[in-house]
Enzyme design. Structure first.
Site, PDB file in Angstrom:
ATOM      1  N   GLY A  89       7.044  19.804   1.031  1.00  0.00           N
ATOM      2  CA  GLY A  89       5.611  20.114   1.044  1.00  0.00           C
ATOM      3  C   GLY A  89       5.004  20.376  -0.318  1.00  0.00           C
ATOM      4  O   GLY A  89       3.912  20.953  -0.404  1.00  0.00           O
TER       5      GLY A  89
ATOM      6  N   HIS B  21       3.560   7.450  -2.043  1.00  0.00           N
ATOM      7  CA  HIS B  21       4.886   6.819  -2.029  1.00  0.00           C
ATOM      8  C   HIS B  21       5.483   6.897  -3.433  1.00  0.00           C
ATOM      9  O   HIS B  21       4.792   6.620  -4.420  1.00  0.00           O
ATOM     10  CB  HIS B  21       4.761   5.357  -1.585  1.00  0.00           C
ATOM     11  CG  HIS B  21       6.077   4.662  -1.538  1.00  0.00           C
ATOM     12  ND1 HIS B  21       6.970   4.834  -0.504  1.00  0.00           N
ATOM     13  CD2 HIS B  21       6.677   3.821  -2.418  1.00  0.00           C
ATOM     14  CE1 HIS B  21       8.060   4.115  -0.742  1.00  0.00           C
ATOM     15  NE2 HIS B  21       7.902   3.495  -1.899  1.00  0.00           N
TER      16      HIS B  21
ATOM     17  N   ASN C 118      -1.376   7.590   2.262  1.00  0.00           N
ATOM     18  CA  ASN C 118       0.031   7.943   2.041  1.00  0.00           C
ATOM     19  C   ASN C 118       0.304   8.033   0.539  1.00  0.00           C
ATOM     20  O   ASN C 118      -0.341   7.349  -0.253  1.00  0.00           O
ATOM     21  CB  ASN C 118       0.920   6.853   2.650  1.00  0.00           C
ATOM     22  CG  ASN C 118       2.400   7.155   2.509  1.00  0.00           C
ATOM     23  OD1 ASN C 118       2.837   8.297   2.711  1.00  0.00           O
ATOM     24  ND2 ASN C 118       3.191   6.158   2.154  1.00  0.00           N
TER      25      ASN C 118
END
Ligand code: GAR
Length: 193
Positions: free
Chosen positions: A11, A110, A108
């Site tokens: 996180g 990545h 997202n």
């Protein structure tokens, strides 16, 4: 806009986003919910520290990816979420979620310079390939994994002495810098057109 974060692991990107929201009182969007799939993960602990509501939806309790995503979608709709951010979400996303959050409402991060090194072991793959540089990419989520339109990227150099851990640290430093501004550039685009 109401933002939800989906996270499977430590996180650190989720926390960097919370810091960005705290430091840039932009009034356009708020982090309303964290969804996790791994009980007790670091992201859950960070949500507790910052008083962000969190919800465990464990993929192990579902017999298909679609049913798992359906449960996530119901939770997102209940919380009236407008934009979803995958911050270390290590599950493949199905059309259930993608269709519900069109036009870049599903983002997202990545750990590679896409289109190089797609997939769940991108940092190891860059090292194994002997790449001289790698980095991170913020992109819109589409059905093909790690193939959606790119919003932001940052590069890091790979030294011969780099290990999986040292490269991960360098890449994540860059992730923490580019993810939140990329999210908010998308928010502004969605709000103002
Ligand atoms: C990040 O490095 C992110 O790029 C990666 O997981 C890490 C999560 O770290 N995501 C993927 O590999 C997705 N395929 P965090 O939990 O500390 O934010």
């Amino acid at each position: 806009m109401r933002i939800a974060v989906l996270a499977s692991g430590s996180g650190s990107n989720f926390e960097a986003l919370l810091h960005y929201c705290r430091d840039h009182k932009q009034g356009l969007a708020t982090i309303e919910l964290l969804i996790i799939n791994n009980p007790g993960c670091g992201a859950q602990q960070r949500a507790e520290k910052y008083n962000i509501p969190w919800l465990l939806i464990n993929h192990r309790d579902f017999d298909s990816r679609e049913n798992f995503d359906d449960a996530i979608l119901k939770a997102l709709q209940l919380a009236k979420i407008d934009l979803v951010v995958l911050a270390g979400w290590m599950r493949i996303i199905t059309a259930k979620l993608i269709d519900a959050f069109p036009s870049g409402r599903l983002l997202n991060i990545h750990p590679s310079l896409l289109p190089e090194f797609k997939g769940s072991a991108a940092i190891a793959a860059a090292l194994a390939a002997g790449a001289k540089k790698s980095g991170c990419t913020v992109h819109e989520v589409v059905l093909n994994v790690d193939a959606g339109p790119i919003i932001a990227q940052a590069e890091v150099e790979i030294q011969p002495s780099d290990t999986l851990e040292s490269l991960k640290i360098k890449i994540q430093e860059q992730e923490h810098l580019i993810f939140a501004p990329a999210i908010f550039s998308k928010v502004r685009q969605l709000v103002y057109g």
